[in-house]
Design an enzyme around this catalytic site. Structure first.
Site, mmCIF file in Angstrom:
data_model
loop_
_atom_site.group_PDB
_atom_site.id
_atom_site.type_symbol
_atom_site.label_atom_id
_atom_site.label_comp_id
_atom_site.label_asym_id
_atom_site.label_seq_id
_atom_site.Cartn_x
_atom_site.Cartn_y
_atom_site.Cartn_z
ATOM 1 N N CYS A 122 40.391 -34.282 -40.188
ATOM 2 C CA CYS A 122 41.399 -35.256 -39.811
ATOM 3 C C CYS A 122 40.750 -36.612 -39.624
ATOM 4 O O CYS A 122 39.543 -36.734 -39.425
ATOM 5 C CB CYS A 122 42.067 -34.854 -38.495
ATOM 6 S SG CYS A 122 42.855 -33.228 -38.521
ATOM 7 N N GLY A 123 41.575 -37.638 -39.654
ATOM 8 C CA GLY A 123 41.129 -38.980 -39.344
ATOM 9 C C GLY A 123 41.990 -39.565 -38.250
ATOM 10 O O GLY A 123 43.212 -39.393 -38.250
#
Length: 297
Positions: free
Chosen positions: A2-3
């Site tokens: 994820c970011g």
């Protein structure tokens, strides 16, 4: 994978360019989560007019605004704005009243955000495409965050997007995994908390919301989370007046914080911060394991 990105503006002169700054930051983490993106913005008076509540909804029927208006005391005008999978309803009423009316009018719809200063958007697709759908570059305000996702344990759909916003003007985004979320969920359910999904991040969000409802500040709520949850995580949590970052005691999930007199920002990668105004003058650091970092409006 994820970011995460988040931006808290200290300088009101930057409020008109919040969306442009967030959009540029989003480009720095898009490769970490090409499947979907959720965005939350605080303080955009075009999207949440003063004196109004806003509710963000997935699976909204086309006539929802009219139906909700008929259920509210005095039948006030309800405005609906659709952006991809998300529909945002606003009305000059209390947040709880608008949420209750939406739930009554559309039982199959899903409320994914609510508040008097907050708008949440969620959708599946590439972050750059969804940013255009949401009109991110046109956003104004004082705080915002986004989460890009490469799904590993659940379906790629808007319902699985972060942020999880389960209290008024509250958001949580999470990179990692809570290994004992089922145990914590059962305890919260025993106390009367209802859940919308099986996602471990929702358990974290509802735990933090419960702590805040009991009177904890953000720091204490996140310290209690660290004492209760097992697993690994980087969390960004925002409220109507706060911005907080914490990592678990092992700190295997990335996070970078930049602190400047005009703003505070965090991201999963430094390149998301590189174009912020005055970045060369900012204090840039990796948050310590287990330590809660908080900033107030």
């Amino acid at each position: 994978m994820c970011g995460i990105i988040g931006l808290h503006l200290r300088d009101p002169a930057l409020h008109p360019v919040l969306g442009r700054l967030l959009d540029d930051m989003l480009g720095g983490v898009a490769e970490r989560g090409p499947d979907s993106v959720g965005i939350a913005v605080y303080g955009d008076e075009e999207r949440t007019p003063p004196g109004h509540a806003a509710v963000s909804v997935l699976r909204a029927p086309g006539d929802l605004a009219a139906t909700v208006g008929g259920l509210l005391p005095g039948a006030p005008a309800v405005c609906a704005q659709a952006a991809g999978d998300t529909t945002v309803l606003t009305a000059p009423v209390a947040v709880d009243a608008l949420v209750a009316a939406v739930s009554a009018a559309a039982p199959d719809a899903l409320v994914v955000g609510s508040g008097t200063d907050l708008v949440v958007y969620k959708g599946a697709g590439h972050p750059r495409d969804l940013a255009r759908t949401y009109g991110l570059r046109d956003v104004t305000g004082w705080q915002g965050l986004a989460h890009t996702r490469m799904a590993t344990e659940s379906a790629i759909n808007p319902e699985g997007c972060h942020p999880y916003s389960v209290g008024a003007d509250q958001c949580l985004v999470h990179n990692g995994s809570f290994s004992n979320h089922a145990t914590v969920r059962r305890e919260l359910q025993r106390r009367g908390t209802a859940f919308d999904s099986e996602n471990d991040s929702e358990v974290g969000a509802r735990f933090v919301a419960a702590c805040l409802a009991e009177g904890d500040d953000l720091e204490k709520a996140l310290l209690r989370l660290g004492e209760t949850f097992d697993g690994f995580y980087t969390l960004l949590v925002t409220t109507a007046d706060g911005f907080a970052v914490v990592r678990d005691e092992i700190a295997c999930k990335p996070a970078v914080i930049a602190e400047h007199p005009r703003w505070v920002a965090m991201a999963s990668e430094f390149r998301a911060l590189a174009d912020l105004p005055g970045i060369d003058e900012a204090r840039i650091f990796e948050p310590d394991p287990g330590r809660v970092y908080t900033w107030q409006r």
